[in-house]
Motif scaffolding. Sequence first.
Motif, mmCIF file in Angstrom:
data_model
loop_
_atom_site.group_PDB
_atom_site.id
_atom_site.type_symbol
_atom_site.label_atom_id
_atom_site.label_comp_id
_atom_site.label_asym_id
_atom_site.label_seq_id
_atom_site.Cartn_x
_atom_site.Cartn_y
_atom_site.Cartn_z
ATOM 1 N N VAL A 34 0.661 -1.268 0.041
ATOM 2 C CA VAL A 34 0.115 0.187 -0.051
ATOM 3 C C VAL A 34 1.000 1.060 0.115
ATOM 4 O O VAL A 34 1.822 1.351 0.730
ATOM 5 N N ASP A 35 0.677 2.175 -0.973
ATOM 6 C CA ASP A 35 1.456 3.243 -0.843
ATOM 7 C C ASP A 35 0.915 4.364 -0.115
ATOM 8 O O ASP A 35 -0.239 4.459 0.021
ATOM 9 N N MET A 36 1.800 5.340 0.355
ATOM 10 C CA MET A 36 1.129 6.284 1.028
ATOM 11 C C MET A 36 0.940 7.603 0.076
ATOM 12 O O MET A 36 1.581 7.718 -1.271
ATOM 13 N N THR A 37 0.299 8.563 0.448
ATOM 14 C CA THR A 37 0.248 9.641 -0.536
ATOM 15 C C THR A 37 0.296 10.910 0.368
ATOM 16 O O THR A 37 -0.250 10.929 1.641
ATOM 17 N N PRO A 38 1.317 11.989 -0.088
ATOM 18 C CA PRO A 38 2.005 11.912 -1.130
ATOM 19 C C PRO A 38 3.418 11.070 -1.223
ATOM 20 O O PRO A 38 3.499 10.590 0.268
ATOM 21 N N ALA A 60 9.892 18.009 19.747
ATOM 22 C CA ALA A 60 9.429 18.487 18.539
ATOM 23 C C ALA A 60 9.473 17.604 17.436
ATOM 24 O O ALA A 60 8.852 17.565 16.440
ATOM 25 N N ARG A 61 10.609 16.622 17.586
ATOM 26 C CA ARG A 61 10.730 15.511 16.446
ATOM 27 C C ARG A 61 9.628 14.831 16.530
ATOM 28 O O ARG A 61 9.260 14.286 15.289
ATOM 29 N N ARG A 62 8.966 14.516 17.670
ATOM 30 C CA ARG A 62 7.604 13.462 17.461
ATOM 31 C C ARG A 62 6.566 14.398 16.861
ATOM 32 O O ARG A 62 5.811 13.570 16.383
ATOM 33 N N GLN A 63 6.370 15.503 17.282
ATOM 34 C CA GLN A 63 5.291 16.334 16.749
ATOM 35 C C GLN A 63 5.535 16.464 15.239
ATOM 36 O O GLN A 63 4.567 16.367 14.492
ATOM 37 N N TYR A 64 6.891 16.720 14.801
ATOM 38 C CA TYR A 64 7.089 16.549 13.521
ATOM 39 C C TYR A 64 6.506 15.199 12.629
ATOM 40 O O TYR A 64 6.058 15.373 11.618
ATOM 41 N N GLY A 65 6.873 14.404 13.316
ATOM 42 C CA GLY A 65 6.767 13.071 12.927
ATOM 43 C C GLY A 65 5.236 12.353 12.540
ATOM 44 O O GLY A 65 4.953 11.713 12.135
ATOM 45 N N LYS A 66 4.426 13.394 13.202
ATOM 46 C CA LYS A 66 2.903 13.202 13.428
ATOM 47 C C LYS A 66 2.463 12.989 11.880
ATOM 48 O O LYS A 66 1.500 12.295 11.568
ATOM 49 N N THR A 67 2.943 13.829 11.245
ATOM 50 C CA THR A 67 2.634 13.775 9.783
ATOM 51 C C THR A 67 2.987 12.531 9.101
ATOM 52 O O THR A 67 1.998 12.044 8.382
ATOM 53 N N LYS A 68 4.044 12.083 9.364
ATOM 54 C CA LYS A 68 4.247 10.892 8.820
ATOM 55 C C LYS A 68 3.385 9.583 9.372
ATOM 56 O O LYS A 68 2.991 8.823 8.760
ATOM 57 N N LEU A 69 3.237 9.794 10.659
ATOM 58 C CA LEU A 69 2.378 8.931 11.618
ATOM 59 C C LEU A 69 1.070 8.649 11.047
ATOM 60 O O LEU A 69 0.447 7.526 10.861
ATOM 61 N N GLU A 70 0.253 9.748 10.834
ATOM 62 C CA GLU A 70 -1.035 9.679 10.374
ATOM 63 C C GLU A 70 -1.071 9.042 8.784
ATOM 64 O O GLU A 70 -1.895 8.392 8.589
ATOM 65 N N GLN A 71 -0.079 9.423 8.239
ATOM 66 C CA GLN A 71 0.165 8.892 6.584
ATOM 67 C C GLN A 71 0.236 7.422 6.658
ATOM 68 O O GLN A 71 -0.342 6.686 5.966
ATOM 69 N N ILE A 72 1.084 6.846 7.633
ATOM 70 C CA ILE A 72 1.156 5.443 7.801
ATOM 71 C C ILE A 72 -0.160 4.660 8.388
ATOM 72 O O ILE A 72 -0.522 3.807 7.837
ATOM 73 N N LEU A 73 -0.682 5.277 9.336
ATOM 74 C CA LEU A 73 -1.851 4.758 9.759
ATOM 75 C C LEU A 73 -2.911 4.641 8.864
ATOM 76 O O LEU A 73 -3.788 3.948 8.836
ATOM 77 N N ALA A 74 -3.089 5.608 8.015
ATOM 78 C CA ALA A 74 -4.066 5.718 6.788
ATOM 79 C C ALA A 74 -3.960 4.723 6.004
ATOM 80 O O ALA A 74 -4.821 4.266 5.442
ATOM 81 N N LYS A 76 -3.234 1.524 6.767
ATOM 82 C CA LYS A 76 -3.587 0.217 7.819
ATOM 83 C C LYS A 76 -2.542 -0.818 7.290
ATOM 84 O O LYS A 76 -3.035 -1.797 7.556
ATOM 85 N N ALA A 77 -1.448 -0.375 6.873
ATOM 86 C CA ALA A 77 -0.438 -1.603 6.809
ATOM 87 C C ALA A 77 0.220 -2.015 8.117
ATOM 88 O O ALA A 77 0.057 -1.247 8.960
ATOM 89 N N ASP A 78 0.439 -3.239 8.221
ATOM 90 C CA ASP A 78 1.306 -4.005 9.485
ATOM 91 C C ASP A 78 2.553 -3.519 9.817
ATOM 92 O O ASP A 78 3.183 -3.540 10.745
ATOM 93 N N TYR A 102 2.198 -0.516 14.485
ATOM 94 C CA TYR A 102 3.001 -1.116 13.244
ATOM 95 C C TYR A 102 4.344 -1.617 13.289
ATOM 96 O O TYR A 102 4.790 -1.002 14.424
ATOM 97 N N HIS A 103 4.906 -2.314 12.674
ATOM 98 C CA HIS A 103 6.246 -2.656 12.654
ATOM 99 C C HIS A 103 7.109 -1.940 11.842
ATOM 100 O O HIS A 103 6.629 -1.641 10.483
ATOM 101 N N THR A 104 8.283 -1.831 12.155
ATOM 102 C CA THR A 104 9.463 -0.917 10.978
ATOM 103 C C THR A 104 10.376 -1.927 10.779
ATOM 104 O O THR A 104 11.117 -2.477 11.643
ATOM 105 N N VAL A 105 10.647 -2.009 9.421
ATOM 106 C CA VAL A 105 11.358 -3.028 8.908
ATOM 107 C C VAL A 105 12.604 -2.656 7.955
ATOM 108 O O VAL A 105 12.363 -1.738 7.213
ATOM 109 N N HIS A 106 13.849 -3.038 7.814
ATOM 110 C CA HIS A 106 14.592 -2.680 7.130
ATOM 111 C C HIS A 106 14.297 -3.265 5.729
ATOM 112 O O HIS A 106 13.852 -4.546 5.856
ATOM 113 N N LEU A 107 14.728 -3.056 4.651
ATOM 114 C CA LEU A 107 14.236 -3.533 3.127
ATOM 115 C C LEU A 107 15.083 -4.981 3.362
ATOM 116 O O LEU A 107 14.509 -6.046 2.689
ATOM 117 N N TRP A 108 16.406 -4.819 3.720
ATOM 118 C CA TRP A 108 16.959 -6.270 3.545
ATOM 119 C C TRP A 108 16.466 -7.371 4.325
ATOM 120 O O TRP A 108 16.683 -8.579 3.913
#
Lengths: 143, 243
Positions: A34-38, A60-74, A76-78, A102-108
Motif C-alpha cells: 500500500v502506497d502512502m500519499t503523497p 518537536a521531533r515527534r510532533q514533526y513525525g505526526k505527519t508521517k505517523l498519520e500517513q502510515i496509519l491511513a 492500515k499496513a502492518d 505497526y512494525h518498522t523493518v529494513h528492506l534487507w
Amino acid sequence: MQDPCQLVRKSFGDPVAEDLRFVVKSVVGEENFVDMTPNKSNNFCCGGGGGYLQSGYPEARRQYGKTKLEQILATKADYCITPCHNCHAQIHDLSDHFEAGYHTVHLWTLICLSLGILGPNEREYLGDDLKEVDVFHPESSNF
Amino acid sequence: MAEEAIKLGGKKKSFFIDKVKELIPDGGNLNLCLTCGACSSGCPATGLEDMDPRKFLRMAALGLDDEITSTPWVWMCSMCQRCIYVCPMKIDIPQLVFYARQSWPREKRPKGIVGSCDMALRNDTCSAMGASEEDFKFVVEDVLEEYQEAQPEFKDMQAPINKEGAEFFLNQNSREPVTEPDEMVPLWKILHLVGADWTYSTKGWAAENYCMFMADEENWKHIVEVKKKAVEDLGCKVWLNTE
Ligand code: SF4
Ligand code: SF4
C-alpha cells in the motif's frame, strides 16, 4: 514504504522510487503493498533527518513525525519498510511512542525473508506474525 | 500564525539573508518568494516554535536577523527539501536554515550533534559512535565466521575489509557494528547472492556525518575527505553510502 528524502528527492528522484517499489512488490507481493500519499519525490520527511535524532528536541521531533505517523496509519499496513537508517530509527520510535502498533523493518530483512535465508537472529524488527515464518537454520538461534 | 505584530529591525548595514545569497548558487532564489505558502502547508515543521518556512524566509527578507539566528526552529527543520520541491520559484529555504545553524556559537548548538561530530573526528573511521578500526574489523570478522559455520549454505560468504580494486566501497552506519551486528548479515547475504565485488574499509567506513548537520563546514569537509581518500586508496569504482 517510506521514500527516504536523501535517496529519492535529494539524490536520484522518482526513478529510484520506482525501483524501490519494484523490489518491494516482488518481495511482499503486489497485493500486499500500500502506497502512502503523497509519495516518491513529494513524500513527507519522517523527521529523523538533518540530525534530528541527536538534536535533543524529542518532543518537536515527534510532533514533526505526526505527519508521517498519520500517513502510515491511513494505509492500515502492518509494516512500514524503511530503506534508510534515520527513517528506521524515527518511524520505529513513532510507533513505540504513540503506540501505533505497526512494525518498522529494513528492506534487507524482507528481501532475505522472501528468499528463505533469514536466520533466527536476524528478525529483531519482525512482528510476532512473521517471527517464526520460514526460519533459516532455526537451530542457530542465540536464545 | 504570529500572535504579536512583528517589529522591523532598525538600520543595519548588512543582513544575514544577503550574506547567504552571496554564498549559494543563484542566491538560492531567496528574493523570488511569491508568498504562496506551498512550502509551509506541506512542511511537517510548520507550527513548531511558532515558525514555518515561509515565515522564516519572510523574516529573513525583512532583516529580522536576531530572530532568524536565534530560533531553535532551525534544529527542527530536517532539511528534507520538500519545500524546495513544491516551491514554484525553487527557493532554497533549507540552505538558509543551514547558515542560520552555523550562526549559533558552537557551544550552544545541540550537544548530541556536536558530540557526534567531535567523536567522528577522533579517528579515521569517522564513526560518530567512536568505534575504532580494530573494533570494526573484529566485529565484522567475528560475525562473519559465526554465520559461515551456523548457516553452511553461506560458508563461502565474505565480508571483505580493505580489498583493493573491489568494485563497490560500502559504508556502514555505526549502529550495526556497535549495537546490533546481526543486522549486517542480511545485507551481506544479498551481496553474496548477487555476486557483488565489494569491500568495507577500516578507514572511513562509518556512513554518518554529523558535522554536516551541525553546519560545521570545515569538519564536514574533513570527514568527506577522509572517506574519499579511503575509497581512492583501495581503488574502488563505486562508493555506496547507505545513509
Ligand atoms: S513555496 Fe516558495 S514562493 Fe511559495 S511561499 Fe514558500 S518560498 Fe515563497
Ligand atoms: S527542508 Fe525544512 S522547511 Fe523545508 S519542508 Fe523540510 S523541514 Fe520544512
